[in-house]
Every structure is written in structure tokens, then in C-alpha cells.
Design an enzyme around this catalytic site. Structure first.
Site, PDB file in Angstrom:
ATOM      1  N   ILE A 247       0.851  -1.197   0.000  1.00 47.11           N
ATOM      2  CA  ILE A 247       0.000   0.000   0.000  1.00 47.11           C
ATOM      3  C   ILE A 247       0.884   1.244   0.000  1.00 47.11           C
ATOM      4  O   ILE A 247       1.773   1.390   0.849  1.00 47.11           O
ATOM      5  CB  ILE A 247      -0.927   0.018   1.224  1.00 47.11           C
ATOM      6  CG1 ILE A 247      -1.813  -1.236   1.235  1.00 47.11           C
ATOM      7  CG2 ILE A 247      -1.786   1.279   1.231  1.00 47.11           C
ATOM      8  CD1 ILE A 247      -2.675  -1.358   2.478  1.00 47.11           C
ATOM      9  N   GLU A 289       1.579  -3.811   5.700  1.00 46.05           N
ATOM     10  CA  GLU A 289       0.702  -3.397   4.598  1.00 46.05           C
ATOM     11  C   GLU A 289       1.100  -4.078   3.290  1.00 46.05           C
ATOM     12  O   GLU A 289       0.780  -3.593   2.203  1.00 46.05           O
ATOM     13  CB  GLU A 289       0.745  -1.870   4.436  1.00 46.05           C
ATOM     14  CG  GLU A 289       2.054  -1.303   3.922  1.00 46.05           C
ATOM     15  CD  GLU A 289       3.073  -1.008   5.014  1.00 46.05           C
ATOM     16  OE1 GLU A 289       3.940  -0.157   4.785  1.00 46.05           O
ATOM     17  OE2 GLU A 289       2.992  -1.622   6.091  1.00 46.05           O
TER      18      GLU A 289
END
Length: 372
Positions: A247, A289
Site C-alpha cells: 500500500i 501493509e
């Protein structure tokens, strides 16, 4: 350790007393009926709560559920090896960054799940051995009963001994029925326990291979799937690709909106990747992430098509934090893809995918790079 809150040097214990809205009072711990519910809670759990607060302060972690769990595991549920891992990380980095906390928590959860699995396997072995002993004992008792029954039956031919033989047969039969009933009850109880244990084993195996936040397979599950897929790809000569997806600017999301919103973003991206992958690819949360995807029978070009569909779906949605109505905005991902080469190992392929991910990050983000 002292905790400094705006210049105050109250200890964790003093802070907790302040949170409870009361001053320390001298009480006799043996007189439970005079204690309030809060006081009883503090007597039972106060030390642990103070230790957790101290750990979070020392690590520099916000008080959110995952961080509480990490603190509790460190203080009460981890092995000495796991505690040393945490201490070494804090010593090296001067604390624990939220993204590192997620990875450390995954490692500790998996270690504890594996330990619980090992304990349940040993319990299953013990129950099986006990059941076998019960069955062996019952078989021997049946054999002994048969032998005694034969001797008694021979005695029936003598009229003078018939009465004693009948009484003996009655007693033998009664004892045998009682022992058979006891053995049956033991076996039923063990069968019930084994059924419950089997259910727990299935659940524990699932937990050991699942990420608690997203419900996706975790890194351990991905590694197992990858090993199997590589072996199959080498045998069938079919293509195999992997991807790392990260991300973009996730730290900014956490810093701006808090870790609870950050967790929601992680779950949102996980759902989009899983939805786009469908049955075509395996999606796992690799840590923090970052996600890992496994594309069996697919080359890099086909893998990129699937990843681009996920990127397009993410691009089309603008997220808003429901609690604050603040705009999170566009969430994007950067990806690195590698296709298995002849004779290549999983570690080598993952390294190339990771290098491609860094290239995607360094050349502008929100893009896919393919490893050479």
C-alpha cells in the site's frame, strides 16, 4: 519505569489510580466483601495492566487492540525465545514501529499456535494410547471370562457341584457385565474427547495459517503453498508467477487518521485483491501493509492483468473515515512481479519480486514492475 505525561512523573500505578478516579487506600486484602468491583479487579489484574502500559510506553506504541495483544503475549504468553526477539528489536530500533509491531505479532501468534498444535497432538496420542489400553484390558477380561465359563460349564455335569457352579456363573456374568459397561463408558468418553480435540485441531490449524485482521492466509500459509506450487511447476513445465503488493504512503494514513483507520485500509485492500483474484490466484497478507500473490499457470503478463484490475478498482474508490468524516482519499498499491525460471528456488523468485516492488516504489508508485 516512570511515564511522563505532560511533565508529570506519575508511575503507571499512579496513572491507573488516577484513571479509576480514586486515591490509594489501605485495605485488608483478606476482607473481600468490603472491596468494590474495581478494587477487586485491581487486586487481580492491576500489576498486569501496569506492566502492559509500561511496555507500550517503552515501545512507543499506541493503545490499540493489536498492540495490547503484543504486550500481553510478550509479558505472559510468549516463550523466552519470543521475548528475546522483542527485546532485541527494541534495543536495535529504540522501540517498535507500528508496521513492525504487526510483523512481530504475526510471528508470536504463529509460534503460539504451533505450540498449541503440538500440545494437542500429544494429547491425542495420549488419548489413543489410553483407549487402546482400555480395549486390550476388555479383551483380556473377555478371554478370562470365557476360560472361567468353560470350567464352570464342565462342573455342571456333576449334580453335587451344580448349585455352586450356577452361583459362580452368576457372579462371573455380573462382574463381566459391570466391567463391560465401565469399558464402554470409558471408550465413549474418550471418543467424545477425541471428537472435540479434532475440532480444536482443525480450528487451531486454521488460525495458525490465517491472518487475524484480514482473514487472508498468512505468510506461513503462503510459503507452504509456494513450495508446493514450485514443485508442481517444475514437474509440469507450466508457468508460475508471484507478486508482492504494498500500500502506497500507508504511514501517512496511520499518522493522519490513526491505526484503527489504517487497519480498515489494510482490510479494504485485502478484500479488493481477493475479489479480483477469485480462483485464479492465491492472496496472502505477508506482513504489515504488504500482500503476496501466487499465480499458478500464469506468466507475468497475465499476472499483471489481474493486478491492474485490482489497481483500477482501488483507483475508482475514494475512502472516508466514518468516525471523523475526514477524507482518506485514493488508496493505491505498488506491485513487483516475478515468474519462475528454470531450476529457480522460491527464495530466489521472491527476492526478484521484492526488488521489482522496490523499483515500482522508487519510480513513482501506483504501478507494477516485472522482474527481469
Amino acid at each position: 519505569m516512570s511515564l511522563d505525561f505532560g511533565g508529570s512523573n506519575e508511575t503507571a500505578g499512579g496513572l491507573l489510580k488516577w484513571l479509576w478516579g480514586r486515591k490509594p487506600e489501605a485495605r485488608d486484602p483478606n476482607v473481600r466483601e468490603e472491596l468494590s468491583r474495581d478494587d477487586r479487579f485491581m487486586m487481580r489484574h492491576g500489576a498486569m495492566v501496569e506492566d502492559i502500559c509500561e511496555f507500550l510506553a517503552r515501545a512507543g506504541l499506541d493503545p490499540i487492540p493489536d498492540h495490547y495483544e503484543l504486550a500481553w503475549l510478550y509479558l505472559a504468553g510468549a516463550s523466552s525465545t519470543q521475548r528475546h526477539m522483542i527485546e532485541a528489536h527494541m534495543l536495535e530500533h529504540g522501540g517498535i514501529a507500528p508496521v513492525h509491531a504487526t510483523g512481530l505479532l504475526d510471528v508470536m501468534r504463529n509460534a503460539i499456535s504451533e505450540r498449541e498444535l503440538a500440545q494437542m497432538v500429544e494429547k491425542a496420542k495420549s488419548d489413543i494410547n489410553e483407549a487402546q489400553l482400555t480395549a486390550d484390558r476388555s479383551g483380556q477380561e473377555v478371554a478370562n471370562f470365557g476360560a472361567a465359563l468353560g470350567v464352570s460349564a464342565d462342573s455342571l455335569s456333576d449334580p453335587d457341584a451344580a448349585r455352586d457352579a450356577v452361583v459362580k456363573l452368576q457372579n462371573l456374568t455380573k462382574n463381566m457385565m459391570e466391567r463391560a459397561a465401565k469399558a464402554e463408558a470409558e471408550l465413549k468418553e474418550r471418543s467424545k474427547a477425541m471428537s472435540q480435540l479434532k475440532s480444536r485441531l482443525v480450528q487451531s490449524q486454521k488460525q495458525a495459517l490465517s491472518d487475524a485482521l484480514t482473514g487472508l492466509p498468512n505468510r506461513r500459509a503462503f510459503d507452504l503453498q509456494l513450495d508446493e506450487a514450485i514443485e508442481n511447476a517444475h514437474e509440469t513445465k507450466q508457468p508460475l508467477s508471484v507478486a508482492f503488493c504494498d500500500i502506497d504512503h500507508f504511514k501517512k494514513v496511520n499518522d493522519t487518521h490513526g491505526h484503527a483507520i489504517g487497519d480498515r485500509v489494510i482490510k479494504h485492500v485485502a478484500q479488493v485483491l481477493k475479489s479480483c483474484a477469485g480462483a485464479k490466484a492465491h492472496v496472502a497478507r505477508h506482513g504489515g501493509e504488504e500482500y503476496a500473490l501466487l499465480f499458478e499457470n500464469m506468466n507475468a503478463s497475465l499476472a499483471c492483468d489481474l493486478l491492474n484490475s485490482a489497481r483500477a478498482r482501488l483507483d475508482a474508490k475514494r475512502l472516508v473515515a466514518k468516525d471523523t468524516n475526514l477524507t482518506i482519499g485514493e488508496v493505491t498499491i505498488s506491485c513487483g512481479v516475478a515468474t519462475l525460471q528454470i531450476g529457480e528456488t522460491g527464495a530466489s523468485m521472491l527476492t526478484r519480486a521484492d526488488q521489482a516492488l522496490y523499483e515500482a516504489k522508487n519510480t513513482g508508485r501506483n504501478r507494477i514492475c516485472i522482474a527481469p
